[in-house]
Design a protein around this motif. Structure first.
Motif, mmCIF file in Angstrom:
data_model
loop_
_atom_site.group_PDB
_atom_site.id
_atom_site.type_symbol
_atom_site.label_atom_id
_atom_site.label_comp_id
_atom_site.label_asym_id
_atom_site.label_seq_id
_atom_site.Cartn_x
_atom_site.Cartn_y
_atom_site.Cartn_z
ATOM 1 N N ALA A 165 0.836 -1.203 0.000
ATOM 2 C CA ALA A 165 0.000 0.000 0.000
ATOM 3 C C ALA A 165 0.872 1.255 0.000
ATOM 4 O O ALA A 165 0.561 2.241 -0.692
ATOM 5 N N ASN A 166 1.972 1.248 0.755
ATOM 6 C CA ASN A 166 2.872 2.397 0.762
ATOM 7 C C ASN A 166 3.574 2.573 -0.575
ATOM 8 O O ASN A 166 3.759 3.700 -1.052
ATOM 9 N N LEU A 167 3.972 1.474 -1.179
ATOM 10 C CA LEU A 167 4.585 1.563 -2.504
ATOM 11 C C LEU A 167 3.583 2.087 -3.532
ATOM 12 O O LEU A 167 3.968 2.798 -4.466
ATOM 13 N N GLN A 168 2.318 1.775 -3.343
ATOM 14 C CA GLN A 168 1.296 2.288 -4.254
ATOM 15 C C GLN A 168 1.148 3.796 -4.104
ATOM 16 O O GLN A 168 0.881 4.502 -5.092
ATOM 17 N N VAL A 169 1.322 4.322 -2.895
ATOM 18 C CA VAL A 169 1.320 5.779 -2.695
ATOM 19 C C VAL A 169 2.413 6.421 -3.547
ATOM 20 O O VAL A 169 2.187 7.436 -4.218
ATOM 21 N N MET A 170 3.592 5.807 -3.538
ATOM 22 C CA MET A 170 4.681 6.320 -4.359
ATOM 23 C C MET A 170 4.383 6.157 -5.844
ATOM 24 O O MET A 170 4.676 7.058 -6.646
ATOM 25 N N GLU A 171 3.816 5.015 -6.214
ATOM 26 C CA GLU A 171 3.456 4.771 -7.614
ATOM 27 C C GLU A 171 2.500 5.848 -8.112
ATOM 28 O O GLU A 171 2.681 6.402 -9.217
ATOM 29 N N CYS A 180 16.035 10.238 0.196
ATOM 30 C CA CYS A 180 15.492 9.641 1.414
ATOM 31 C C CYS A 180 14.724 8.353 1.107
ATOM 32 O O CYS A 180 14.969 7.305 1.709
ATOM 33 N N LEU A 181 13.802 8.413 0.168
ATOM 34 C CA LEU A 181 12.949 7.256 -0.105
ATOM 35 C C LEU A 181 13.636 6.188 -0.940
ATOM 36 O O LEU A 181 13.238 5.025 -0.912
ATOM 37 N N TYR A 182 14.673 6.566 -1.645
ATOM 38 C CA TYR A 182 15.425 5.568 -2.406
ATOM 39 C C TYR A 182 16.082 4.553 -1.474
ATOM 40 O O TYR A 182 16.185 3.371 -1.809
ATOM 41 N N GLY A 183 16.510 5.004 -0.294
ATOM 42 C CA GLY A 183 17.306 4.168 0.603
ATOM 43 C C GLY A 183 16.763 2.778 0.825
ATOM 44 O O GLY A 183 17.490 1.787 0.698
ATOM 45 N N TYR A 184 15.481 2.676 1.168
ATOM 46 C CA TYR A 184 14.883 1.362 1.406
ATOM 47 C C TYR A 184 14.066 0.855 0.224
ATOM 48 O O TYR A 184 13.892 -0.352 0.067
ATOM 49 N N THR A 185 13.571 1.757 -0.627
ATOM 50 C CA THR A 185 12.744 1.304 -1.741
ATOM 51 C C THR A 185 13.544 0.471 -2.734
ATOM 52 O O THR A 185 13.032 -0.501 -3.303
ATOM 53 N N HIS A 186 14.811 0.818 -2.960
ATOM 54 C CA HIS A 186 15.563 0.120 -4.017
ATOM 55 C C HIS A 186 15.896 -1.322 -3.647
ATOM 56 O O HIS A 186 16.266 -2.114 -4.516
ATOM 57 N N MET A 194 7.770 -5.839 -6.839
ATOM 58 C CA MET A 194 8.039 -4.552 -7.464
ATOM 59 C C MET A 194 7.519 -4.451 -8.891
ATOM 60 O O MET A 194 7.418 -3.339 -9.433
ATOM 61 N N ALA A 195 7.172 -5.578 -9.509
ATOM 62 C CA ALA A 195 6.609 -5.533 -10.859
ATOM 63 C C ALA A 195 5.268 -4.790 -10.878
ATOM 64 O O ALA A 195 4.828 -4.339 -11.944
ATOM 65 N N ARG A 196 4.658 -4.647 -9.734
ATOM 66 C CA ARG A 196 3.383 -3.943 -9.641
ATOM 67 C C ARG A 196 3.550 -2.424 -9.727
ATOM 68 O O ARG A 196 2.558 -1.705 -9.839
ATOM 69 N N PHE A 197 4.796 -1.939 -9.707
ATOM 70 C CA PHE A 197 5.029 -0.501 -9.561
ATOM 71 C C PHE A 197 5.980 0.020 -10.642
ATOM 72 O O PHE A 197 7.127 0.384 -10.363
ATOM 73 N N PRO A 198 5.528 0.069 -11.899
ATOM 74 C CA PRO A 198 6.428 0.483 -12.994
ATOM 75 C C PRO A 198 6.946 1.904 -12.853
ATOM 76 O O PRO A 198 8.100 2.179 -13.198
ATOM 77 N N ALA A 199 6.127 2.828 -12.370
ATOM 78 C CA ALA A 199 6.604 4.206 -12.219
ATOM 79 C C ALA A 199 7.685 4.288 -11.142
ATOM 80 O O ALA A 199 8.661 5.033 -11.289
ATOM 81 N N VAL A 200 7.528 3.520 -10.079
ATOM 82 C CA VAL A 200 8.559 3.474 -9.043
ATOM 83 C C VAL A 200 9.849 2.911 -9.612
ATOM 84 O O VAL A 200 10.944 3.427 -9.341
ATOM 85 N N ASN A 201 9.753 1.865 -10.420
ATOM 86 C CA ASN A 201 10.953 1.267 -11.015
ATOM 87 C C ASN A 201 11.668 2.236 -11.946
ATOM 88 O O ASN A 201 12.908 2.290 -11.955
#
Length: 201
Positions: A135-141, A161-167, A177-184
């Motif tokens: 759900a949090n990754l979807q906020v970023m997406e 800041c958010l790259y640190g743990y997201t990557h 992570m395939a669910r979040f193309p914009a994040v990728n």
């Protein structure tokens, strides 16, 4: 300056990343989990809150907390917007990272990555963290759909800041992570910044 840094920690990594992006000289002092170096730094009073990262300034003053360190290092650089609204938006993402994002993305990864924490990784807790983390990754997406950066038209401290743990959310945390193309795509943009260094660099 000296940075007391936990090599495996995303919080410590984001400070090392910004230092590299800014080409700032800093002595890195590794204080990994359960290491004698961590115990020694605590006993010496170098970790005010008992944990890394902590930035020790040339005059001996100590700055704890990763996002506070980012704000200090980013002051006066292109990574800290001058516009007050953009700066407030940047800080909002940084507060959200510690208040919401880290408590799911980083915690689930830690329960799997660190042997001394695996006993806490019950199926129920891992499933709950997976759902909340997605759900949090979807906020970023949602935020990154149709835009390159979290705030404004250029990378800011919010992105670092958010790259640190997201990557590492996929390989360490088991998030899909395939669910979040914009994040990728955003992750790739951060990794392409001049001066970028990886977690283990």
């Amino acid at each position: 300056m000296r940075l007391y840094s936990m090599p495996s920690s995303g919080n410590s990594y984001k400070v090392r990343l910004l230092l590299s992006l800014l080409a700032r000289d800093c002595q890195i002092h590794d204080v990994e989990y359960l290491s004698p170096a961590l115990d020694a730094a605590r006993l010496a009073g170098r970790l005010p809150f008992g944990k890394a990262p902590v930035l020790e300034l040339d005059d001996g003053r100590l700055l704890p907390e990763s996002n506070a360190i980012l704000c200090f290092l980013g002051e006066g650089t292109d990574y800290a917007p001058v516009d007050p609204v953009l700066r407030a938006e940047m800080l909002g993402w940084m507060f959200w990272e510690q208040n919401q994002h880290e408590g799911t993305i980083a915690v689930r990864a830690a329960l799997q990555f660190y042997p001394h924490r695996r006993a806490q990784a019950t199926p129920e807790r891992m499933a709950e963290l997976l759902g909340r983390g997605h759900a949090n990754l979807q906020v970023m997406e949602n935020r990154l759909a149709g835009r390159d950066w979290l705030v404004g038209e250029a990378p800011s401290l919010a992105d670092i800041c958010l790259y640190g743990y997201t990557h590492t959310a996929g390989p360490r945390g088991g998030f899909n992570m395939a669910r979040f193309p914009a994040v990728n795509r955003w992750l790739a943009r951060v990794a392409a910044l001049p001066g970028y260094r990886g977690l283990e660099a």
